[in-house]
Design a protein around this motif. Sequence first.
Motif, mmCIF file in Angstrom:
data_model
loop_
_atom_site.group_PDB
_atom_site.id
_atom_site.type_symbol
_atom_site.label_atom_id
_atom_site.label_comp_id
_atom_site.label_asym_id
_atom_site.label_seq_id
_atom_site.Cartn_x
_atom_site.Cartn_y
_atom_site.Cartn_z
ATOM 1 N N THR A 1 0.824 -1.211 0.000
ATOM 2 C CA THR A 1 0.000 0.000 0.000
ATOM 3 C C THR A 1 0.853 1.254 0.000
ATOM 4 N N ARG A 2 1.863 1.288 0.850
ATOM 5 C CA ARG A 2 2.736 2.464 0.949
ATOM 6 C C ARG A 2 3.486 2.713 -0.358
ATOM 7 N N GLU A 3 4.044 1.668 -0.943
ATOM 8 C CA GLU A 3 4.835 1.809 -2.173
ATOM 9 C C GLU A 3 3.975 2.227 -3.363
ATOM 10 N N VAL A 4 2.822 1.568 -3.531
ATOM 11 C CA VAL A 4 1.963 1.862 -4.682
ATOM 12 C C VAL A 4 1.312 3.237 -4.545
ATOM 13 N N SER A 5 0.903 3.609 -3.341
ATOM 14 C CA SER A 5 0.282 4.928 -3.160
ATOM 15 C C SER A 5 1.283 6.059 -3.371
ATOM 16 N N ALA A 6 2.574 5.759 -3.227
ATOM 17 C CA ALA A 6 3.615 6.757 -3.476
ATOM 18 C C ALA A 6 3.998 6.805 -4.958
ATOM 19 N N GLY A 7 3.313 6.014 -5.785
ATOM 20 C CA GLY A 7 3.583 6.027 -7.220
ATOM 21 C C GLY A 7 4.533 4.941 -7.674
ATOM 22 N N GLY A 8 4.974 4.078 -6.781
ATOM 23 C CA GLY A 8 5.890 3.001 -7.137
ATOM 24 C C GLY A 8 5.154 1.749 -7.571
ATOM 25 N N ALA A 9 5.884 0.666 -7.631
ATOM 26 C CA ALA A 9 5.321 -0.622 -8.020
ATOM 27 C C ALA A 9 5.955 -1.707 -7.161
ATOM 28 N N VAL A 10 5.218 -2.807 -6.988
ATOM 29 C CA VAL A 10 5.716 -3.939 -6.221
ATOM 30 C C VAL A 10 5.527 -5.190 -7.056
ATOM 31 N N THR A 11 6.589 -5.975 -7.196
ATOM 32 C CA THR A 11 6.509 -7.239 -7.906
ATOM 33 C C THR A 11 6.489 -8.371 -6.890
ATOM 34 N N LEU A 12 5.460 -9.190 -6.965
ATOM 35 C CA LEU A 12 5.360 -10.382 -6.131
ATOM 36 C C LEU A 12 5.762 -11.559 -7.019
ATOM 37 N N PRO A 13 6.947 -12.108 -6.821
ATOM 38 C CA PRO A 13 7.439 -13.162 -7.705
ATOM 39 C C PRO A 13 6.446 -14.321 -7.828
#
Length: 95
Positions: free
Chosen positions: A37-49
């Motif tokens: 939530t923190r990363e995506v709301s800051a405009g980033g992206a998260v990869t879950l392998p």
Amino acid sequence: MAKPMTKTQLVAALAEEMDTDKKSAGAALDAVCNLITREVSAGGAVTLPGVGKIYCRERPERMVRNPATGEQFKKDADKVVKMTIAKALKDSVNE
């Protein structure tokens, strides 16, 4: 179609998979969700392998239509959360 797994069921399955108690598994799940939530709301992206990539995308201002009345109006630019599903997960569903 089966019902989605609830958080309680997910925590129980995670605890079993991690060979730990439900409290630790619940804390781990909450921590991962908070990080995403923190990363995506800051405009980033998260990869879950093996699962996919969760990211935020900006949508431009556009004209939309109210389907009930047919009225058209301008919708302001906004952001939307998207997820791209990993090929490994897609392939596992079609085995």
